[in-house]
Motif scaffolding. Structure first.
Motif, PDB file in Angstrom:
ATOM      1  N   LYS A  60      13.186  11.573  -7.570  1.00 36.72           N
ATOM      2  CA  LYS A  60      12.500  10.582  -6.548  1.00 36.72           C
ATOM      3  C   LYS A  60      13.728  10.158  -6.065  1.00 36.72           C
ATOM      4  N   TYR A  77       6.523  15.284   1.132  1.00 34.09           N
ATOM      5  CA  TYR A  77       6.491  14.881  -0.206  1.00 34.09           C
ATOM      6  C   TYR A  77       8.044  14.419  -0.635  1.00 34.09           C
ATOM      7  N   THR A 120      15.322  16.381  -6.164  1.00 40.64           N
ATOM      8  CA  THR A 120      14.413  15.170  -5.130  1.00 40.64           C
ATOM      9  C   THR A 120      13.105  15.245  -5.829  1.00 40.64           C
ATOM     10  N   HIS A 121      12.575  16.213  -6.319  1.00 46.13           N
ATOM     11  CA  HIS A 121      10.941  16.387  -6.944  1.00 46.13           C
ATOM     12  C   HIS A 121      11.054  15.625  -8.318  1.00 46.13           C
TER      13      HIS A 121
END
Length: 446
Positions: free
Chosen positions: A131, A67, A127-128
């Motif tokens: 992005k 992810y 980061t989630h």
């Protein structure tokens, strides 16, 4: 002639000792008698703090690889970023680590490890939601480098103390290293089931990874308390060992005299004058000459393990995240079982025969590679059951042989050199991990 007793003086450090009624201790601990079980427990807790953040990285690889940073070979690149500074700093600490006060080394590594885990938690969340892969990927790798440096400092300090105290404490530290993997595994499994991340949920995987590092922060805080307010000041044996090490640190001539005294009951005056010119490199060379068989054993053990774990193993079934998690957990559980067996069996196994078990473990390398390249050729590396058995056997042998080597190594050295020998054994273990990581990268280029 200089009396040998002059080399045995130990500075009393009563200021380090805490009264049984000290308010800094919890009510259930006040007034309790501290014995061997408490020494073993405290050493295990402190040892677990060394590897827990790294194990959290292992169990969070699913999120990072699928992810956060897909297609960027996170499992292999992260291993290189972690193991390279780890080995370089361990080599430096093997030569110069014992020049610094034990308390300062432990405080630095404890605080640094906790803050780095906080940073990794922040990276996972940022980061989630943003992005920003190109920015967060190098930051994450940099944090892994920093984590490796603090882990190296903590490991060299703890193994140095354990080497000075004897094989039982070394075994307790090795047990703690293995237990950190089990804690990370069960926490990861519980979070995986609760958050239903098996349905390729990006949010669930992110929460799982963040929770792992948050737990690592909490455990680091607990380990810091155990070391500084229980282990190093309430256990008399540890207080005496630390007093001796600090006395030697403030008087290098005393340290080197103790290293020479094993050959004679009384040291000549010219020997005392000579030891002032003995370099730290000479101490390192003396230690390695006395324990090189066990240093080789621990190096080979981790070369074999890291060549196939976790990188090659993750290539067995890259699309089955839960199965890979179970394989990793299987490794952690049986690794701890092997470490526990070593504490019970090591006294009945001749140290000179340990190399046989270390060499036999080379057979795991082709078996794991065949599981990736030709899984249909045999059910052992082609079926789920066979793969679980293969991982369990490798983990059991890893924990058992590595713990035996770590116990035998410092015990084969002169008493005055056992702190250095403990640090050197940890250094050889890290060099083995580094060499295995490079070989693991090579297996994927073939």
């Amino acid at each position: 002639q200089v009396p040998l007793a002059a080399t045995r003086n130990m500075t009393e450090v009563s200021g380090r000792q805490i009264s049984p009624a000290d308010p800094r201790l919890p009510p259930w601990f006040r007034g309790r008698r501290v014995g061997k079980r408490s020494t073993w427990f405290c050493a295990s807790v402190v040892g677990g703090c060394i590897l827990l953040p790294y194990n959290c990285v292992l169990f969070a690889q699913g999120y990072f690889d699928s992810y956060a940073f897909p297609g960027m070979s996170f499992p292999f690149v992260s291993m290189v970023c972690y193991s390279t500074p780890l080995v370089l700093s361990n080599v430096g600490l093997a030569f110069f680590g014992n020049r610094f006060m034990v308390d300062r080394r432990m405080w630095t590594s404890n605080i640094g490890t906790g803050l780095t885990c906080v940073g990794l938690t922040a990276c996972i969340v940022i980061t989630h939601f943003t992005k920003a892969v190109r920015i967060m990927y190098p930051i994450t790798m940099l944090l892994l480098v920093v984590l490796a440096l603090f882990a190296s400092l903590m490991q060299s300090t703890v193994l140095g103390i354990a080497g000075s105290m004897g094989p039982k404490v070394s075994a307790a530290v090795m047990f703690g290293l293995g237990m950190s993997g089990i804690m990370a595994f069960f926490l990861s499994l519980i979070l995986h089931l609760m958050l239903n991340s098996g349905n390729d949920s990006s949010s669930g995987a992110m929460l799982e990874a963040a929770a792992l590092f948050a737990f690592s922060v909490a455990y680091t805080a607990f380990s810091t308390w155990v070391y500084h307010y229980c282990f190093s000041c309430r256990i008399q044996e540890v207080v005496d060992i630390l007093a001796t090490l600090e006395a030697e640190r403030s008087s290098p001539m005393l340290e080197r005299a103790r290293a020479l005294r094993s050959s004679s009951r009384r040291l000549q005056a010219d020997e005392i004058l000579h030891v002032a010119h003995v370099s730290q490199c000479s101490n390192f060379g003396t230690v390695m000459r006395q324990m090189w068989p066990q240093a080789f054993n621990v190096w080979l053990i981790f070369v074999v393990t890291m060549t196939v774990f976790p990188g090659v193993m993750h290539k067995w079934a890259p699309d089955r995240a839960l199965f890979l998690q179970l394989l990793t957990g299987c490794f952690q559980i049986f690794d701890v079982c092997g470490r526990y067996l070593a504490d019970a069996i090591a006294g009945h196994l001749p140290p000179s025969k340990l190399w046989i078990f270390a060499v036999l473990r080379l057979l795991f390398v082709p078996a794991f590679l065949l599981g990736q390249w030709h899984p249909e050729s045999c059910f052992i590396w082609g079926s789920d059951t066979g793969r679980l058995m293969l991982v369990a056997l490798m983990a059991l042998s890893n924990g058992f042989v590595a713990s035996c080597a770590m116990m035998y190594g410092p015990s084969s050295c002169d008493r005055g050199l056992r702190e250095v020998s403990g640090i050197c054994m940890g250094c050889m273990m890290i060099i083995g991990i580094f060499c295995g990581t490079l070989l693991a990268l090579g297996t994927q280029l073939a």
